[in-house]
Design an enzyme around this catalytic site. Structure first.
Site, PDB file in Angstrom:
ATOM      1  N   PRO A   1       0.852  -1.194   0.000  1.00 55.16           N
ATOM      2  CA  PRO A   1       0.000   0.000   0.000  1.00 55.16           C
ATOM      3  C   PRO A   1       0.884   1.238   0.000  1.00 55.16           C
ATOM      4  CG  PRO A   1       0.063  -0.993   2.202  1.00 55.16           C
ATOM      5  CD  PRO A   1       0.807  -1.917   1.284  1.00 55.16           C
TER       6      PRO A   1
ATOM      7  N   CYS B   1       2.299   3.097   9.799  1.00 48.20           N
ATOM      8  CA  CYS B   1       2.529   4.476   9.354  1.00 48.20           C
ATOM      9  C   CYS B   1       2.891   5.377  10.542  1.00 48.20           C
ATOM     10  CB  CYS B   1       1.277   5.017   8.652  1.00 48.20           C
ATOM     11  SG  CYS B   1       1.522   6.710   8.094  1.00 48.20           S
TER      12      CYS B   1
ATOM     13  N   GLY C   1      10.402  -4.361   2.866  1.00 48.90           N
ATOM     14  CA  GLY C   1      11.411  -3.330   3.117  1.00 48.90           C
ATOM     15  C   GLY C   1      12.670  -3.527   2.299  1.00 48.90           C
TER      16      GLY C   1
HETATM   17  C1  LIG Z   1       4.875   7.078  -1.156  1.00 50.25           C
HETATM   18  C2  LIG Z   1       4.660   6.006  -0.128  1.00 50.25           C
HETATM   19  C3  LIG Z   1       3.426   5.889   0.499  1.00 50.25           C
HETATM   20  C4  LIG Z   1       3.199   4.878   1.450  1.00 50.25           C
HETATM   21  N1  LIG Z   1       1.950   4.740   1.978  1.00 50.25           N
HETATM   22  C5  LIG Z   1       1.688   3.678   2.811  1.00 50.25           C
HETATM   23  C6  LIG Z   1       0.373   3.385   3.253  1.00 50.25           C
HETATM   24  O1  LIG Z   1      -0.607   4.035   2.882  1.00 50.25           O
HETATM   25  N2  LIG Z   1       0.198   2.331   4.111  1.00 50.25           N
HETATM   26  C7  LIG Z   1       1.258   1.555   4.526  1.00 50.25           C
HETATM   27  O2  LIG Z   1       1.057   0.600   5.294  1.00 50.25           O
HETATM   28  N3  LIG Z   1       2.503   1.801   4.097  1.00 50.25           N
HETATM   29  C8  LIG Z   1       2.747   2.809   3.245  1.00 50.25           C
HETATM   30  N4  LIG Z   1       3.998   3.004   2.751  1.00 50.25           N
HETATM   31  C9  LIG Z   1       5.079   2.082   3.157  1.00 50.25           C
HETATM   32  C10 LIG Z   1       5.157   0.910   2.173  1.00 50.25           C
HETATM   33  O3  LIG Z   1       3.968   0.147   2.196  1.00 50.25           O
HETATM   34  C11 LIG Z   1       6.356  -0.007   2.525  1.00 50.25           C
HETATM   35  O4  LIG Z   1       6.130  -0.563   3.803  1.00 50.25           O
HETATM   36  C12 LIG Z   1       7.680   0.750   2.540  1.00 50.25           C
HETATM   37  O5  LIG Z   1       7.803   1.592   1.403  1.00 50.25           O
HETATM   38  C13 LIG Z   1       8.865  -0.233   2.582  1.00 50.25           C
HETATM   39  O6  LIG Z   1       8.860  -1.080   1.451  1.00 50.25           O
HETATM   40  P1  LIG Z   1       9.834  -0.805   0.185  1.00 50.25           P
HETATM   41  O7  LIG Z   1      11.240  -0.638   0.740  1.00 50.25           O
HETATM   42  O8  LIG Z   1       9.698  -2.043  -0.668  1.00 50.25           O
HETATM   43  O9  LIG Z   1       9.359   0.438  -0.461  1.00 50.25           O
HETATM   44  C14 LIG Z   1       4.247   3.992   1.806  1.00 50.25           C
HETATM   45  C15 LIG Z   1       5.479   4.102   1.153  1.00 50.25           C
HETATM   46  C16 LIG Z   1       5.689   5.083   0.191  1.00 50.25           C
HETATM   47  C17 LIG Z   1       7.022   5.147  -0.511  1.00 50.25           C
END
Ligand SMILES: Cc1cc2nc3c(=O)[nH]c(=O)nc-3n(C[C@H](O)[C@H](O)[C@H](O)COP(=O)(O)O)c2cc1C
Length: 332
Positions: A13, A96, A208
């Protein structure tokens, strides 16, 4: 091990990113990957325009609605609405760290209130038949020992929740922005692997910093699933081999990036017809040619011309014509 076999991969998300237009485009690349909505708060659904907040196209299934909230009854009502509309799973945001979310007492600060999370999950499970899951972090502030997380998971799993997605870094509630909280605290995959080893009956998905499918495959040896966030936005083409590689499908939906764009044209046309603006529709596609010859021209053309009031399908076709369609483009 339902999710292990059903969903080795999900797209995280992400607010302002994984909206319905992103998800519809992602479906031109992978039919099977589990997709998540952006977080939607219970307040937005119960007191706002819930039809708009929850709208999606059936091509987006399998699809999870992520909810933000801390009131069991409100979450249960939202979960029921979502199930009626055809969502496949409901997920509670316990990760969050933004100020706004903290002021509402939800997101990652709920990691300090496992009993309340258990009540929220129990109320949602009571209200719907689809699975209810929780997305959390490995900890926050000084509550960041493995044992703190284990306690959280143990209390919440007593509500019947057996699906946890763990963002493998802690969050600081003060002093770091949400963006910094996604980059600065170090990743601790071992905490997630240990959780899976010590609670094998639970479905544990790791999240992550994972950016390519070979790492996804490696991580699947330690967890039931992998969730990818930013990489699926920065390089949507990474999803293009998921159906065959991870799900055992006979074929992937798109052979080339051009195929993916062309397959998306009917959706774009349909959305333009109901008044959507082209630049909203093309934003999730801007990086489909990232790193490819012509990729910058594609992006520039859409960024410069996509906002114009007369921008339409032809604007997109003109941008596509700027990208040479060669065999090399089809390589992952
Ligand atoms: C622009 C943006 C918006 C995000 N919004 C949410 C969200 O609405 N809900 C949530 O649980 N995590 C949110 N996240 C966190 C991501 O779901 C994820 O946990 C985090 O980016 C780490 O994963 P990654 O390293 O693969 O990006 C957001 C991340 C980004 C970059």
């Amino acid at each position: 091990m339902r999710r292990a076999t059903e969903h080795p991969l999900s797209v995280a998300p992400m607010m302002d990113r994984t909206n319905r237009h992103y998800r519809a485009f992602a479906r031109t690349l992978t039919r099977r990957t589990l997709l998540y909505t952006e977080m939607v708060t219970t307040g937005a659904i119960l007191f706002g325009d819930h039809k708009r907040h929850l709208a999606f196209d059936t091509s987006e299934n399998p699809l999870v609605l992520q909810l933000g909230g801390d009131e069991p009854e409100a979450l249960a009502r939202c979960a029921r609405l979502a199930e009626e509309l055809g969502y496949d799973e409901i997920n509670l945001n316990v990760g969050c760290p933004s100020d706004r979310v903290q002021r509402g007492n939800f997101g990652v600060c709920l990691m300090g209130q496992p009993e309340l999370v258990a009540k929220c999950v129990a109320a949602m499970r009571e209200a719907v038949k689809v699975p209810v899951s929780v997305k959390h972090r490995i900890g926050f502030d000084d509550k960041d020992n493995y044992e703190d997380m284990l306690h959280f998971v143990d209390v919440v799993s007593q509500s019947g929740c057996d699906r946890f997605t763990v963002h493998a870094r802690k969050a600081w509630l003060q002093g770091l922005s949400p963006k910094q909280n996604r980059n600065i605290p170090p990743l601790r995959y071992e905490d997630v692997h240990r959780l899976k080893r010590e609670r094998p009956e639970l479905l544990i998905e790791i999240n992550g910093g994972i950016t390519d499918l070979s790492t996804v495959q490696k991580e699947l040896k330690h967890s039931d699933g992998v969730m990818v966030g930013r990489a699926a936005w920065d390089n949507p083409w990474m999803l293009a081999r998921v159906d065959t590689l991870l799900y055992g499908a006979e074929a992937d939906p798109a052979k080339t990036r051009h195929d993916a764009v062309r397959a998306h044209l009917p959706y774009i046309e349909r959305m333009l017809d109901v008044g959507e603006r082209l630049h909203h529709l093309t934003r999730p596609m801007l990086l489909i040619f990232a790193g490819q010859p012509g990729g910058k021209k594609w992006r520039r053309h859409l960024s410069e011309h996509g906002h114009a009031s007369e921008a339409g399908l032809q604007t997109l076709l003109d941008a596509l014509a700027l990208v040479p369609e060669t065999l090399r483009q089809s390589a992952a």
